[in-house]
Scaffold this motif. Structure first.
Motif, PDB file in Angstrom:
ATOM      1  N   PHE A 200      -0.997   7.301  -6.297  1.00  0.00           N
ATOM      2  CA  PHE A 200      -2.178   6.487  -7.274  1.00  0.00           C
ATOM      3  C   PHE A 200      -1.260   5.549  -8.286  1.00  0.00           C
ATOM      4  CE2 PHE A 200      -4.827   6.388 -11.176  1.00  0.00           C
ATOM      5  CZ  PHE A 200      -5.939   5.819 -10.748  1.00  0.00           C
TER       6      PHE A 200
ATOM      7  N   SER B  24     -13.778  -3.294  -3.361  1.00  0.00           N
ATOM      8  CA  SER B  24     -13.881  -2.508  -4.827  1.00  0.00           C
ATOM      9  C   SER B  24     -12.675  -2.547  -5.593  1.00  0.00           C
ATOM     10  CB  SER B  24     -14.605  -1.191  -4.652  1.00  0.00           C
ATOM     11  OG  SER B  24     -13.475  -0.594  -3.934  1.00  0.00           O
ATOM     12  N   ALA B  25     -12.693  -2.275  -6.914  1.00  0.00           N
ATOM     13  CA  ALA B  25     -11.699  -2.163  -7.601  1.00  0.00           C
ATOM     14  C   ALA B  25     -10.754  -0.975  -7.190  1.00  0.00           C
ATOM     15  CB  ALA B  25     -12.223  -2.140  -9.139  1.00  0.00           C
ATOM     16  N   GLU B  26     -11.325  -0.074  -6.960  1.00  0.00           N
ATOM     17  CA  GLU B  26     -10.909   1.207  -6.456  1.00  0.00           C
ATOM     18  C   GLU B  26     -10.091   1.045  -5.116  1.00  0.00           C
ATOM     19  OE1 GLU B  26     -14.348   0.979  -7.015  1.00  0.00           O
ATOM     20  OE2 GLU B  26     -14.282   2.230  -8.596  1.00  0.00           O
ATOM     21  N   ASP B  27     -10.062   0.090  -4.341  1.00  0.00           N
ATOM     22  CA  ASP B  27      -9.328  -0.164  -3.232  1.00  0.00           C
ATOM     23  C   ASP B  27      -8.081  -0.791  -3.540  1.00  0.00           C
ATOM     24  OD1 ASP B  27     -11.245   0.441  -1.189  1.00  0.00           O
ATOM     25  OD2 ASP B  27     -12.062  -1.639  -1.442  1.00  0.00           O
ATOM     26  N   THR B  28      -7.826  -1.084  -5.045  1.00  0.00           N
ATOM     27  CA  THR B  28      -6.423  -1.533  -5.477  1.00  0.00           C
ATOM     28  C   THR B  28      -5.608  -0.217  -6.095  1.00  0.00           C
ATOM     29  OG1 THR B  28      -7.309  -2.213  -7.913  1.00  0.00           O
ATOM     30  CG2 THR B  28      -7.311  -3.623  -6.360  1.00  0.00           C
ATOM     31  N   TYR B  29      -6.212   0.674  -6.251  1.00  0.00           N
ATOM     32  CA  TYR B  29      -5.498   1.808  -7.200  1.00  0.00           C
ATOM     33  C   TYR B  29      -4.283   2.499  -6.266  1.00  0.00           C
ATOM     34  CZ  TYR B  29      -9.583   2.008  -9.977  1.00  0.00           C
ATOM     35  OH  TYR B  29     -10.692   1.801 -10.765  1.00  0.00           O
ATOM     36  N   ASN B  30      -4.125   2.297  -5.008  1.00  0.00           N
ATOM     37  CA  ASN B  30      -2.830   2.659  -4.470  1.00  0.00           C
ATOM     38  C   ASN B  30      -2.169   1.379  -4.021  1.00  0.00           C
ATOM     39  OD1 ASN B  30      -4.721   1.919  -2.245  1.00  0.00           O
ATOM     40  ND2 ASN B  30      -3.794   3.228  -0.572  1.00  0.00           N
TER      41      ASN B  30
ATOM     42  N   LYS C 265      -2.830   2.781 -10.351  1.00  0.00           N
ATOM     43  CA  LYS C 265      -3.776   1.985 -10.989  1.00  0.00           C
ATOM     44  C   LYS C 265      -3.061   1.092 -12.202  1.00  0.00           C
ATOM     45  CE  LYS C 265      -8.083   2.050 -13.424  1.00  0.00           C
ATOM     46  NZ  LYS C 265      -9.355   2.804 -14.102  1.00  0.00           N
TER      47      LYS C 265
ATOM     48  N   GLU D 152     -12.172  -8.247  -5.617  1.00  0.00           N
ATOM     49  CA  GLU D 152     -13.507  -8.232  -5.772  1.00  0.00           C
ATOM     50  C   GLU D 152     -14.157  -9.483  -5.263  1.00  0.00           C
ATOM     51  OE1 GLU D 152     -13.899  -7.909 -10.037  1.00  0.00           O
ATOM     52  OE2 GLU D 152     -13.775  -5.723  -9.964  1.00  0.00           O
TER      53      GLU D 152
ATOM     54  N   GLU E 155       0.973  -1.135  -0.067  1.00  0.00           N
ATOM     55  CA  GLU E 155       0.153   0.116   0.122  1.00  0.00           C
ATOM     56  C   GLU E 155       0.952   1.313  -0.051  1.00  0.00           C
ATOM     57  OE1 GLU E 155      -4.204  -0.090   1.971  1.00  0.00           O
ATOM     58  OE2 GLU E 155      -2.990  -1.434   3.336  1.00  0.00           O
TER      59      GLU E 155
ATOM     60  N   THR F 272      -7.034  -6.968  -8.830  1.00  0.00           N
ATOM     61  CA  THR F 272      -8.542  -6.366  -9.110  1.00  0.00           C
ATOM     62  C   THR F 272      -9.561  -7.542  -8.901  1.00  0.00           C
ATOM     63  OG1 THR F 272      -7.726  -4.841 -10.746  1.00  0.00           O
ATOM     64  CG2 THR F 272     -10.165  -5.353 -10.352  1.00  0.00           C
TER      65      THR F 272
END
Length: 285
Positions: free
Chosen positions: A44, A67-73, A46, A62, A40, A58
């Motif tokens: 950003f 959510s996929a957004e939780d992987t962006y960092n 992604k 899921e 982590e 991703t």
């Protein structure tokens, strides 16, 4: 917070082809690894990291209800000793190690069947993800049959210069050719199972050799027959191939011969010219 996991690669397959109407394989898992670290970070990222590992991350999140957004960092670092594009399960190892690292990162458990299902949804998957030799439907994941552990074997890896785009190769439908040879592959599978049950390396080697010869109708290897003859003369128990790759393996039981003797004879016969690297690995399972 970070998490690290790894997955072994393969030297091709011990067998691959149609079994009971479905295409399956048994990977020749070896001591080459992909290690994936997820961390982590505050920025950003992604698009960072290998595309397939990012997709695996991703899908893993899921699967765990995130959510996929939780992987962006989350940054992906891959450290792999597995050659790419040779049929040595490099992509499978990256994907599987990413899935396992994802589970560790979020503090969840995931079993082998769930890992397999997720990996197959990304691309055809080798059976290196399982803890023992396993008959696996690598296209759909519908067959998972644990076979047990192989007798102690080394594999002399003949790694050619050439690579193969596996996904492009799979665009051609070879199913009719493979279906025609189902009886031979099922016989090879029977030999493999007997070899595992009795810990008889000769039967394991014979199974692999049969499958490698059958696969010549799908993807030819340079001078394979000569390599098989030479390996047998040197005391190797068999020869296996990457059925959708370029690598060849010489299976060696040290009770019968050693890698240096096999390598010397192959070199004397002029059979190593096609290969950029020749090195020894251990069959892991």
């Amino acid at each position: 917070m970070n998490a690290t996991a790894r997955c072994p690669g393969s030297c091709g397959e011990l067998i691959q082809g149609f079994v009971a109407g479905r295409e399956c394989l048994v990977s020749c898992t070896v001591n080459l690894f992909s290690e994936v670290t997820l961390e982590e970070v505050s920025y950003f990222c992604k698009e960072q990291g290998p595309k397939k590992s990012r997709e695996a991350l991703t899908k893993s999140f899921e699967f765990f209800g995130l959510s996929a957004e939780d992987t962006y960092n989350i940054e992906i670092k891959v450290n792999s000793s597995i050659p790419a594009g040779k049929g040595m399960a490099s992509s499978t190892a990256d994907i599987v190690a990413t899935i396992r690292a994802s589970a560790l990162l979020v503090g969840k458990e995931i079993d082998h069947a769930e890992v397999a299902s997720m990996a197959v949804s990304i691309e055809p998957t080798d059976s290196v993800l399982f803890p023992g030799l396993t008959l696996f439907d690598h296209l759909e994941g519908s067959i998972i049959e644990p076979l047990g552990s192989a007798p102690p074997l080394d594999v002399l890896v003949l790694e050619p210069y050439e690579t193969l785009d596996t996904l492009k190769f799979r665009e051609t439908d070879y199913s009719e050719v493979k279906r025609k040879n189902q009886d031979k592959i099922e016989y090879a599978l029977w030999l493999l199972k007997e070899g595992i049950r009795t810990q008889n390396s000769l039967l394991v080697g014979e199974a692999a050799t049969i499958s490698s010869i059958v696969n010549e109708e799908v993807l030819q290897k340079p001078k394979l027959r000569s390599i098989i003859d030479c390996a047998k003369k040197a005391g190797a128990v068999g020869v296996n191939v990457a059925h959708s790759g370029t690598v060849i393996g010489i299976l060696i039981d040290n009770a019968y011969t050693d890698a240096e003797r096999v390598k010397r004879l192959l070199k004397r016969e002029g059979l190593l010219k096609e290969f950029g690297r020749v090195y020894l690995c251990k069959v892991l399972v």
